[in-house]
Design an enzyme around this catalytic site. Sequence first.
Site, PDB file in Angstrom:
ATOM      1  N   LYS A 102       0.837  -1.199   0.000  1.00 20.63           N
ATOM      2  CA  LYS A 102       0.000   0.000   0.000  1.00 20.63           C
ATOM      3  C   LYS A 102       0.884   1.266   0.000  1.00 20.63           C
ATOM      4  O   LYS A 102       0.659   2.177  -0.774  1.00 20.63           O
ATOM      5  CB  LYS A 102      -0.955  -0.005   1.220  1.00 20.63           C
ATOM      6  CG  LYS A 102      -1.933  -1.192   1.171  1.00 20.63           C
ATOM      7  CD  LYS A 102      -2.982  -1.151   2.264  1.00 20.63           C
ATOM      8  CE  LYS A 102      -2.482  -1.606   3.610  1.00 20.63           C
ATOM      9  NZ  LYS A 102      -2.136  -3.024   3.696  1.00 20.63           N
ATOM     10  N   THR A 103       1.886   1.282   0.880  1.00 21.60           N
ATOM     11  CA  THR A 103       2.796   2.449   0.905  1.00 21.60           C
ATOM     12  C   THR A 103       3.534   2.558  -0.422  1.00 21.60           C
ATOM     13  O   THR A 103       3.690   3.653  -0.991  1.00 21.60           O
ATOM     14  CB  THR A 103       3.828   2.295   2.044  1.00 21.60           C
ATOM     15  OG1 THR A 103       3.147   1.994   3.252  1.00 21.60           O
ATOM     16  CG2 THR A 103       4.662   3.552   2.219  1.00 21.60           C
ATOM     17  N   ASP A 147      -1.219   6.335   6.605  1.00 23.88           N
ATOM     18  CA  ASP A 147      -1.300   4.911   6.907  1.00 23.88           C
ATOM     19  C   ASP A 147      -2.219   4.710   8.115  1.00 23.88           C
ATOM     20  O   ASP A 147      -2.385   5.639   8.918  1.00 23.88           O
ATOM     21  CB  ASP A 147       0.117   4.396   7.202  1.00 23.88           C
ATOM     22  CG  ASP A 147       0.221   2.899   6.981  1.00 23.88           C
ATOM     23  OD1 ASP A 147      -0.748   2.276   6.512  1.00 23.88           O
ATOM     24  OD2 ASP A 147       1.301   2.342   7.281  1.00 23.88           O
ATOM     25  N   THR A 196      -5.729  -1.694   7.082  1.00 25.26           N
ATOM     26  CA  THR A 196      -5.905  -3.144   7.093  1.00 25.26           C
ATOM     27  C   THR A 196      -7.344  -3.460   7.490  1.00 25.26           C
ATOM     28  O   THR A 196      -7.747  -4.608   7.446  1.00 25.26           O
ATOM     29  CB  THR A 196      -4.959  -3.792   8.129  1.00 25.26           C
ATOM     30  OG1 THR A 196      -5.120  -3.121   9.374  1.00 25.26           O
ATOM     31  CG2 THR A 196      -3.520  -3.716   7.684  1.00 25.26           C
ATOM     32  N   ARG A 255       6.555  -8.152   1.329  1.00 20.68           N
ATOM     33  CA  ARG A 255       7.425  -7.684   2.420  1.00 20.68           C
ATOM     34  C   ARG A 255       8.087  -8.883   3.110  1.00 20.68           C
ATOM     35  O   ARG A 255       9.266  -8.844   3.466  1.00 20.68           O
ATOM     36  CB  ARG A 255       6.616  -6.875   3.428  1.00 20.68           C
ATOM     37  CG  ARG A 255       7.490  -6.326   4.564  1.00 20.68           C
ATOM     38  CD  ARG A 255       6.653  -5.708   5.659  1.00 20.68           C
ATOM     39  NE  ARG A 255       6.014  -4.494   5.185  1.00 20.68           N
ATOM     40  CZ  ARG A 255       4.927  -3.962   5.739  1.00 20.68           C
ATOM     41  NH1 ARG A 255       4.348  -4.537   6.773  1.00 20.68           N
ATOM     42  NH2 ARG A 255       4.403  -2.859   5.260  1.00 20.68           N
TER      43      ARG A 255
END
Length: 370
Positions: A102-103, A147, A196, A255
Site C-alpha cells: 500500500k505504501t 497509513d 488493514t 514484504r
Amino acid sequence: MAIISSSAPGQPSAGRSSAAGSTLASGRLVDPAPVVEEESQETRVAGGEVPGREDSLRPRRLADYIGQRELKQVLGIAVEATRSRAEALDHVLLYGPPGLGKTTMALVLAEELGVRCRITSAPALERPRDIVGLLVNLQPHEVLFIDEIHRLNRVAEELLYPAMEDFRLDITVGKGTTARTRSLPLAPFTLVGATTRAGSLSSPLRDRFGLIQRLEFYDLDDLQAIVERAAGLLRLELDAAAALEVARRCRGTPRIANRLLRRVRDVALVNGHGRIHASLVVEALSLHRVDGCGLDASDRRLLTLLLEGYGGGPVGLETLAAGLGEDPATLEAVIEPFLLQLGFLQRTPRGRVITTAGRRHLGWSADSAA
Ligand code: ADE
C-alpha cells in the site's frame, strides 16, 4: 528518492503557517498551538533516493510493480486521465492485509504524477495542528499518504472532510464569545489512505474517496518474480527454483518475501555459498521456523491452541487472543488473513474453527478428535 526532514533547507515545515499557529478544528475550540519546530511525519520526495531496507527494494513506477493487475489497471487509467486534465488525482483508499504494497503504491502514484509524497500515519496525527500543518504545506497535486487511516481521531477526521471535498480547511480561531470560524483554501491534493481494516472506517470518510481498491495476496508466479527482482537488486545469484521456494514460504506477501530473502542471503554468506539453490532456501528458512507453507511460530501456535485447547473450535476471537497473549485486532488483521486464505481456518458466526486442511498441516488426521 530522498527523504527530507522538516528542517531540510528550503522545505516548508509543518505547523509554521499562520493556520497552524492559530490551530483549531472544525467547529470546536482548541488551545492555540505553539509553532511546531519538528515534524513527526516522514516527507519523501518522489524522484530522489529512499534509504532504508524495505525502500531499496520497492518498485518506483507502475511498470515495475509486479502483480495486483486490477489495481494497476484502475490506477494507471486514473493517473493518465488526471495528468491529461492537469488536475490532482482523486483520493484513493487502499485496503488489505499488511505488507502487500500500500505504501509502495502511494509512492508509485506520486512518482507517476511527478509530485512529492508526504507520508504519515494516523497515530502521528494526534493533535489538530499535526494535520493542519501537513495540509497547509501541501503543494498543488501532491500526494498525502496516511497509513492506518482507520485510527484517525474525530477532530482530524472532521478537518479532513472539507479538505478532501473542497480543498478547504475550516478552523476556529479564538475562544468563547470571540471564537470565529475561518476557511482557508488549500492546494488541490490527493489523499491516499491505507488500512488493514476497511470496515473500521467511518462511512463519511470512506465516501470521500473516489477510488477504493483492495490489495490481494500475491500468487506464486508474481511472488517468484518479486523475489528474482529483489535478488537482482541485492546482487544475489539465485536459482529460479530457489526463488520459488522463497515465494512458497512468504504468505503471499512481498514484504515477507524480501525479509526471508535477506535471511537466506545471511546463511549463504556464512556458509560460503556463492550461488543460492533451493536446498539452501529450505535449510535457511527451517532455521527460522518457517515451514513449507510459510507458516511461522505464531500461526502454528494459533492453530495448535485452537485444535488442542478448544477441540478445533468454534471459539471466539477474544478467547483465542487471550490464550495466545495477542491483541484481538492484531490477530484478526495480521495473523488470521493468511490462514483463512490457505483454508486452514474458518470464521463462523459461532467463532473460529480449524479446517481439515489445518488439522492435516499440524500432522493430525482429518477426523481425529482433539
Ligand atoms: N517489491 C515489493 N513489492 C513489489 C511488487 N509488487 N513488485 C515489485 N517489487 C516489489
